[in-house]
Design a protein around this motif. Structure first.
Motif, PDB file in Angstrom:
ATOM      1  N   ASN A  51       0.834  -1.205   0.000  1.00  0.00           N
ATOM      2  CA  ASN A  51       0.000   0.000   0.000  1.00  0.00           C
ATOM      3  C   ASN A  51       0.867   1.253   0.000  1.00  0.00           C
ATOM      4  O   ASN A  51       0.757   2.120   0.863  1.00  0.00           O
ATOM      5  N   GLY A  52       1.757   1.331  -1.007  1.00  0.00           N
ATOM      6  CA  GLY A  52       2.576   2.524  -1.187  1.00  0.00           C
ATOM      7  C   GLY A  52       3.796   2.602  -0.287  1.00  0.00           C
ATOM      8  O   GLY A  52       4.171   3.705   0.146  1.00  0.00           O
ATOM      9  N   SER A  53       4.432   1.474  -0.022  1.00  0.00           N
ATOM     10  CA  SER A  53       5.608   1.476   0.855  1.00  0.00           C
ATOM     11  C   SER A  53       6.764   2.254   0.228  1.00  0.00           C
ATOM     12  O   SER A  53       6.971   2.236  -0.988  1.00  0.00           O
ATOM     13  N   THR A  54       7.523   2.917   1.089  1.00  0.00           N
ATOM     14  CA  THR A  54       8.721   3.629   0.646  1.00  0.00           C
ATOM     15  C   THR A  54       9.990   3.018   1.236  1.00  0.00           C
ATOM     16  O   THR A  54      11.085   3.468   0.940  1.00  0.00           O
ATOM     17  N   ASN A  60      11.351  -7.160   0.540  1.00  0.00           N
ATOM     18  CA  ASN A  60      11.310  -8.297   1.460  1.00  0.00           C
ATOM     19  C   ASN A  60      10.251  -9.306   1.033  1.00  0.00           C
ATOM     20  O   ASN A  60      10.469 -10.517   1.063  1.00  0.00           O
ATOM     21  N   ALA A  61       9.085  -8.798   0.627  1.00  0.00           N
ATOM     22  CA  ALA A  61       8.020  -9.695   0.189  1.00  0.00           C
ATOM     23  C   ALA A  61       8.424 -10.463  -1.061  1.00  0.00           C
ATOM     24  O   ALA A  61       8.096 -11.646  -1.213  1.00  0.00           O
ATOM     25  N   VAL A  69       2.061 -10.868  -4.663  1.00  0.00           N
ATOM     26  CA  VAL A  69       2.266  -9.516  -4.145  1.00  0.00           C
ATOM     27  C   VAL A  69       1.602  -8.534  -5.101  1.00  0.00           C
ATOM     28  O   VAL A  69       1.942  -8.470  -6.290  1.00  0.00           O
ATOM     29  N   LEU A  70       0.633  -7.801  -4.588  1.00  0.00           N
ATOM     30  CA  LEU A  70      -0.104  -6.816  -5.367  1.00  0.00           C
ATOM     31  C   LEU A  70       0.263  -5.414  -4.902  1.00  0.00           C
ATOM     32  O   LEU A  70       0.887  -5.235  -3.854  1.00  0.00           O
ATOM     33  N   HIS A  71      -0.171  -4.424  -5.660  1.00  0.00           N
ATOM     34  CA  HIS A  71       0.088  -3.023  -5.305  1.00  0.00           C
ATOM     35  C   HIS A  71      -1.227  -2.255  -5.356  1.00  0.00           C
ATOM     36  O   HIS A  71      -1.995  -2.387  -6.314  1.00  0.00           O
ATOM     37  N   GLU A  72      -1.483  -1.475  -4.323  1.00  0.00           N
ATOM     38  CA  GLU A  72      -2.674  -0.635  -4.254  1.00  0.00           C
ATOM     39  C   GLU A  72      -2.238   0.784  -3.914  1.00  0.00           C
ATOM     40  O   GLU A  72      -1.696   1.041  -2.836  1.00  0.00           O
ATOM     41  N   ALA A  73      -2.486   1.716  -4.848  1.00  0.00           N
ATOM     42  CA  ALA A  73      -2.029   3.090  -4.665  1.00  0.00           C
ATOM     43  C   ALA A  73      -2.922   3.896  -3.729  1.00  0.00           C
ATOM     44  O   ALA A  73      -2.460   4.856  -3.095  1.00  0.00           O
ATOM     45  N   THR A  74      -4.209   3.546  -3.640  1.00  0.00           N
ATOM     46  CA  THR A  74      -5.110   4.283  -2.754  1.00  0.00           C
ATOM     47  C   THR A  74      -4.709   4.036  -1.313  1.00  0.00           C
ATOM     48  O   THR A  74      -4.682   2.884  -0.863  1.00  0.00           O
ATOM     49  N   ARG A  81      -6.937  -4.230   1.414  1.00  0.00           N
ATOM     50  CA  ARG A  81      -7.629  -5.505   1.629  1.00  0.00           C
ATOM     51  C   ARG A  81      -8.645  -5.775   0.522  1.00  0.00           C
ATOM     52  O   ARG A  81      -8.796  -6.914   0.065  1.00  0.00           O
ATOM     53  N   ASN A  82      -9.367  -4.747   0.107  1.00  0.00           N
ATOM     54  CA  ASN A  82     -10.335  -4.938  -0.976  1.00  0.00           C
ATOM     55  C   ASN A  82      -9.652  -5.372  -2.265  1.00  0.00           C
ATOM     56  O   ASN A  82     -10.221  -6.165  -3.038  1.00  0.00           O
ATOM     57  N   THR A  83      -8.447  -4.880  -2.508  1.00  0.00           N
ATOM     58  CA  THR A  83      -7.683  -5.331  -3.675  1.00  0.00           C
ATOM     59  C   THR A  83      -7.372  -6.812  -3.556  1.00  0.00           C
ATOM     60  O   THR A  83      -7.488  -7.573  -4.527  1.00  0.00           O
ATOM     61  N   GLY A  84      -6.984  -7.247  -2.360  1.00  0.00           N
ATOM     62  CA  GLY A  84      -6.726  -8.661  -2.149  1.00  0.00           C
ATOM     63  C   GLY A  84      -7.973  -9.505  -2.306  1.00  0.00           C
ATOM     64  O   GLY A  84      -7.932 -10.613  -2.878  1.00  0.00           O
ATOM     65  N   ILE A  85      -9.099  -9.016  -1.806  1.00  0.00           N
ATOM     66  CA  ILE A  85     -10.364  -9.747  -1.915  1.00  0.00           C
ATOM     67  C   ILE A  85     -10.727  -9.995  -3.376  1.00  0.00           C
ATOM     68  O   ILE A  85     -11.218 -11.069  -3.741  1.00  0.00           O
TER      69      ILE A  85
END
Length: 260
Positions: A51-54, A60-61, A69-74, A81-85
């Motif tokens: 979720n936008g890690s810097t 690591n993931a 491993v997914l990416h969600e910019a919001t 979690r909704n992206t994962g769902i």
């Protein structure tokens, strides 16, 4: 046995969804605990959402084989979690947080709870690290006793949930919708929506579904976070905090071992 295999033909039975944001210090132990679950190969699907890690969390993931491993910019854990769902393939979606580690039998406990078709969602037992202060351990015991009491003895208006140790039938997200993309308390809002739209399904507390929340070691830090949730719970339509009498009941049943 590992929860993840290189190639499996059967669909997973549980999808474990974990959002993370700048979680470098805790993420690796979290993933390792999920990969060490007692499960058949392919039985548990692991989905992590950056979720936008810097920091180095995403790197690591990426070190681990067999996870998505997914990416969600919001911004926001519930958006992640909704992206994962949306990509989860299993009929049961389990949630924990990047600062938590799960017990080896976590998935087994979830499957056992969900074996009852009358269970729509389940929350579990949360503990703190071995080096946590005694006041924090006592606060943790109260939290578990409260969860047990509310799910077993209180009306739906008092219900709450926590996504660091929670599982939901995937079909319910199609039926009642995903998490509200709030900053906090969307897990509790979801179980209130569930109670309103599917009163035939229960919210269950399972004391054998255990995780360790590693970010807190002092009671005052945890109490500060709990106050934030108390404030934001007021935005849930129909939510009611426990009365003094209900709290005494939770304490009494906790002393009798209901929250263990």
């Amino acid at each position: 046995k590992s929860a993840v295999a290189e190639s499996v033909s059967a669909p997973p039975r549980v999808s474990a969804v974990v959002p993370f944001h700048d979680s470098g210090r805790h993420l690796r132990p979290c993933i390792e605990s999920l990969l060490a679950l007692e499960a058949e190969p392919g039985e548990v699907e692991l989905i992590l959402i950056d979720n936008g890690s810097t920091d180095d969390s995403a790197a690591n993931a990426a070190d681990f084989f067999g996870i998505t491993v997914l990416h969600e910019a919001t911004p926001g854990d519930y958006s992640a979690r909704n992206t994962g769902i949306r990509v989860a393939r299993a009929p049961i979606i389990a949630f924990t947080d990047a600062d938590c580690t799960v017990d080896r039998d976590w998935a087994r406990a979830i499957l056992a709870s969900m074996d009852d078709p009358g269970t729509g969602a389940v929350i579990g037992h949360c503990r703190y690290p071995d080096d946590a202060t005694l006041p924090l351990k006592l606060l943790g015991a109260w939290e578990n006793a409260k969860a047990a009491h509310v799910t077993r003895r209180c009306p739906p208006a008092n219900r709450f949930a926590y996504c660091n140790n929670m599982a939901v039938r995937a079909s319910l997200f199609d039926e009642i919708g995903p998490f509200r993309e709030w900053r906090r308390a969307a897990d509790s809002e979801l179980v209130h929506r569930l109670a309103g739209e599917r009163p035939d399904l229960d919210l269950r507390y399972d004391p054998t579904m255990r995780i360790t929340q590693n970010v807190f070691t002092r009671a005052r830090d945890r109490a500060r976070r709990l106050r934030l949730y108390t404030d934001t719970n007021t935005q849930i339509d129909g939510f009611r905090e426990l009365t003094a009498l209900q709290r005494l009941g939770a304490l009494w049943h906790g002393l009798l071992g209901a929250g263990r």
